[in-house]
Design a protein around this motif. Sequence first.
Motif, short mmCIF file in Angstrom:
data_model
loop_
_atom_site.label_atom_id
_atom_site.label_comp_id
_atom_site.label_asym_id
_atom_site.label_seq_id
_atom_site.Cartn_x
_atom_site.Cartn_y
_atom_site.Cartn_z
N ASP A 447 0.80 -1.22 0.00
CA ASP A 447 0.00 0.00 0.00
C ASP A 447 0.84 1.27 0.00
OD1 ASP A 447 -1.56 2.30 1.18
OD2 ASP A 447 -3.16 0.83 1.21
N PHE A 448 1.70 1.44 0.98
CA PHE A 448 2.40 2.71 1.14
C PHE A 448 3.45 2.93 0.05
CE2 PHE A 448 1.42 1.52 5.73
CZ PHE A 448 0.15 2.07 5.66
N MET A 449 4.02 1.84 -0.47
CA MET A 449 4.94 1.98 -1.60
C MET A 449 4.19 2.38 -2.86
SD MET A 449 7.98 1.43 -0.36
CE MET A 449 9.24 0.63 -1.35
N VAL A 450 3.00 1.84 -3.05
CA VAL A 450 2.19 2.24 -4.20
C VAL A 450 1.77 3.70 -4.07
CG1 VAL A 450 0.04 1.82 -5.45
CG2 VAL A 450 1.42 -0.12 -4.68
N GLN A 451 1.39 4.11 -2.86
CA GLN A 451 1.05 5.52 -2.65
C GLN A 451 2.23 6.42 -3.02
OE1 GLN A 451 -1.21 7.07 0.64
NE2 GLN A 451 -1.60 5.01 1.43
N ALA A 452 3.43 6.01 -2.62
CA ALA A 452 4.61 6.82 -2.90
C ALA A 452 4.89 6.90 -4.39
CB ALA A 452 5.82 6.25 -2.16
N ARG A 453 4.85 5.77 -5.07
CA ARG A 453 5.21 5.71 -6.48
C ARG A 453 4.18 6.38 -7.39
NH1 ARG A 453 6.05 6.17 -10.91
NH2 ARG A 453 7.29 4.95 -12.39
N ALA A 455 2.10 8.96 -6.53
CA ALA A 455 1.82 10.34 -6.11
C ALA A 455 0.53 10.48 -5.31
CB ALA A 455 1.80 11.30 -7.31
N VAL A 456 0.02 9.38 -4.77
CA VAL A 456 -1.11 9.50 -3.84
C VAL A 456 -0.70 10.36 -2.64
CG1 VAL A 456 -2.65 8.26 -2.27
CG2 VAL A 456 -2.17 7.33 -4.54
N GLY A 457 0.58 10.22 -2.24
CA GLY A 457 1.06 11.00 -1.11
C GLY A 457 0.97 12.50 -1.34
N GLU A 458 1.03 12.94 -2.59
CA GLU A 458 0.87 14.36 -2.89
C GLU A 458 -0.61 14.71 -3.05
OE1 GLU A 458 2.85 17.72 -5.79
OE2 GLU A 458 2.51 15.73 -6.64
N ALA A 459 -1.36 13.86 -3.74
CA ALA A 459 -2.77 14.17 -4.01
C ALA A 459 -3.61 14.18 -2.74
CB ALA A 459 -3.33 13.15 -5.00
N ALA A 460 -3.23 13.37 -1.76
CA ALA A 460 -4.06 13.22 -0.57
C ALA A 460 -3.93 14.36 0.43
CB ALA A 460 -3.73 11.90 0.14
N ARG A 461 -2.97 15.27 0.19
CA ARG A 461 -2.75 16.37 1.13
C ARG A 461 -2.81 17.71 0.40
NH1 ARG A 461 -0.81 15.06 6.21
NH2 ARG A 461 -0.60 12.82 6.51
N PRO A 462 -3.35 18.73 1.06
CA PRO A 462 -3.45 20.04 0.40
C PRO A 462 -2.08 20.68 0.20
CG PRO A 462 -4.15 20.19 2.69
CD PRO A 462 -3.94 18.73 2.41
N ALA A 463 -2.08 21.81 -0.50
CA ALA A 463 -0.83 22.41 -0.97
C ALA A 463 0.08 22.90 0.15
CB ALA A 463 -1.15 23.57 -1.91
N SER A 505 -6.57 -7.45 -11.48
CA SER A 505 -6.68 -6.08 -10.99
C SER A 505 -5.40 -5.77 -10.22
CB SER A 505 -7.91 -5.91 -10.08
OG SER A 505 -7.78 -6.71 -8.92
N SER A 506 -5.24 -4.52 -9.81
CA SER A 506 -3.98 -4.16 -9.16
C SER A 506 -4.15 -2.96 -8.24
CB SER A 506 -2.91 -3.84 -10.22
OG SER A 506 -3.27 -2.68 -10.95
N LEU A 507 -3.21 -2.83 -7.32
CA LEU A 507 -3.14 -1.63 -6.50
C LEU A 507 -2.81 -0.42 -7.36
CD1 LEU A 507 -1.20 -2.94 -3.35
CD2 LEU A 507 -3.67 -2.80 -3.71
N LEU A 508 -2.03 -0.61 -8.40
CA LEU A 508 -1.74 0.48 -9.32
C LEU A 508 -3.03 1.00 -9.95
CD1 LEU A 508 0.10 2.27 -11.06
CD2 LEU A 508 0.36 0.33 -12.63
N GLY A 509 -3.89 0.11 -10.40
CA GLY A 509 -5.17 0.53 -10.97
C GLY A 509 -6.02 1.27 -9.98
N ALA A 510 -6.01 0.82 -8.72
CA ALA A 510 -6.77 1.52 -7.69
C ALA A 510 -6.22 2.92 -7.47
CB ALA A 510 -6.73 0.72 -6.38
N ALA A 511 -4.90 3.04 -7.40
CA ALA A 511 -4.28 4.35 -7.20
C ALA A 511 -4.60 5.29 -8.37
CB ALA A 511 -2.77 4.20 -7.03
N GLU A 512 -4.57 4.77 -9.58
CA GLU A 512 -4.87 5.61 -10.74
C GLU A 512 -6.33 6.05 -10.75
OE1 GLU A 512 -1.54 3.99 -13.94
OE2 GLU A 512 -3.53 3.03 -13.87
N THR A 513 -7.21 5.19 -10.28
CA THR A 513 -8.62 5.58 -10.16
C THR A 513 -8.77 6.74 -9.18
OG1 THR A 513 -9.42 3.35 -10.69
CG2 THR A 513 -10.90 4.77 -9.45
N LEU A 514 -8.05 6.67 -8.07
CA LEU A 514 -8.17 7.69 -7.03
C LEU A 514 -7.54 9.01 -7.45
CD1 LEU A 514 -9.08 8.32 -4.12
CD2 LEU A 514 -6.85 7.47 -3.34
#
Length: 618
Positions: A447-453, A455-463, A505-514
């Motif tokens: 999970d957390f490595m997919v978030q890092a790769r 850019a979920v880590g950037e999208a999930a937090r405001p500027a 299916s994949s965690l990558l696909g889930a991250a791209e959906t989000l």
Amino acid sequence: MGSPTVIGAHRPLEEVDVQVSGPAALTAPALAHLRSLGACTPETPAARTGPARFTATGHGLGEVTAYTAWADVLPEADAADEATVQAATGMMQVHGRRDGAPRGLAVDYAATCASVLTVQGLLAALLGRARGGGGATDLATGADRAALLTISQYAAAANAPEGEAVTPAPGGPPFTAAGGTRFELEALEPAPWARFWRALGAPEQAIRAGWPAFQFRYATACAPLPEELHRTARTASWTRIREAAASSGAEVCALHTLAERAAEAAPAAPWTLASSPGAGTPPASGSLSSGSLSSGPFSSGSFSSGALSFGALPLSGLTVLEAGRRIQAPLAAHLLGLLGADVVRIEPPGGDPLRGMPPCASGVSARWLALNRGKRAVEVDIKSAVGQAELRELAAGADVFLHNWAPGKAEQFGLGAGHLAPVNPRLVYAYTSGWAGRLPDAPMGTDFMVQARTAVGEAARPADEPPAPSLMTLIDVLGGLVGAEAVLAGLLLRERTGHGVRVESSLLGAAETLTAPAVRRAAAGRAPRRPAGFRRPLATADGWLAPADDSSRTACAESARLRELSSDRAVAALREQGRSATAVTTDLGALPEDPRLRGAFTRDSHGSLVVPSPWRFA
């Protein structure tokens, strides 16, 4: 009703028309998935308010309508949009644990999950009707139901009679290297963890003290690591950190940006479906026979997936074999079980070790129950020739085989799709992976490595907040939802072609959906992140309140006055001005008594908390 077989169909919703109306936040992700599945979805102007409505009409299937609202369990006043849903359900509290105070996710996580659940419901209802059982013609879900599902493990743990194995407290990754590179670290065992930090010269006491918090961060959504570990990372160059990871068996991944993601190849659909040519036979009218499980380590007589009785859940009579670990595959199978499938869980000799993960209810992990209650289990040593033969025998009588093993393991065990197709030509073989083989330089698919790769880590937090993956398991959970969606699509495709289907299916696909909206903004040259302070709750005299997104500017202007009021009075004051707001849930242990959710929760036979089903069928 006969089976609407479509010879030559490549996608399950070919020749299915879906009329869609409602707010874009509740319809856009679903529309993208429906189109990828082959549905014809005419463009319609998005509404600003009201529930979303999806009406699917297909040859021989009749009409199925799905309704998706912000509030289906909560009062409408407390679930007016994404922000208020996150606040009232406890999602803000879980996401904010790392920071020590509730924080809203800057991505529309509840709405995205609700969209996937909507597509699942439509696919399930169409499948039920295709199987000849009449079945549901209307279904409903809500962003609030989706949100409660996503925090079900945390809520179950908070309402268990035992405490956590480690004391939750603020803190956690990512780490920062000497040159400013922010990165995630993954180590699934204590030995690679220790070797990594020793290679960087971290104090031995900090290494030992940090492991339990790091190990349990998936469960607690926080990781109060010793400051010495962060200090050690800040003194090491990114090159040295990567060398330490390579030599230790740990893995690191720099946090990627949304701009970098936008520059990469356009994302694909979040799953792939491939009918097995020449395998299977077209189903007889209203009948899908899946053989029997009459011998071997699990004996239950005959399982028939033939015509449904009227009023049965849409997957009643279907058998799912699940060989999953952690969250992604078990959650996918759990959702299929809620839709009526008989789920048989494949566990190693001695049983799933996560059954005993604290906190427990009547001796069983509350978190484990949140994903696995209602499943039956059989112990199989898949590493042995005997166990592999046992699993092939079980697969001969199943409709779905679902797993999330590491890449290549299924083939190594002789249990890949090609191995099981001769045993059961009509099997839906589903693999829920990390990366789907689409990123050759990808790190470990957690999970957390997919978030890092991604850019979920950037999208999930405001500027105004530094990028950081959420320690709430956003992608594992959404990956489980996407996995169940893919299986349902595979089952419907099987019904229409008579052939077995391979699904991935994949965690990558889930991250791209989000992250799709944020990546589109980046690709268009606009600021991809939400503005400073976005979805940041406001303090009150006794807690926190969350204004709706379109009321936040007014509420922030009155923050000094609201701070002097109780949460209830502050919410009432904003509503008197015509603004939307709700109190933020900060104690998941109090959720069952929350008047906004009274009656929504039940308890299972172990006494563990059960969140409401994500759908209502009629």
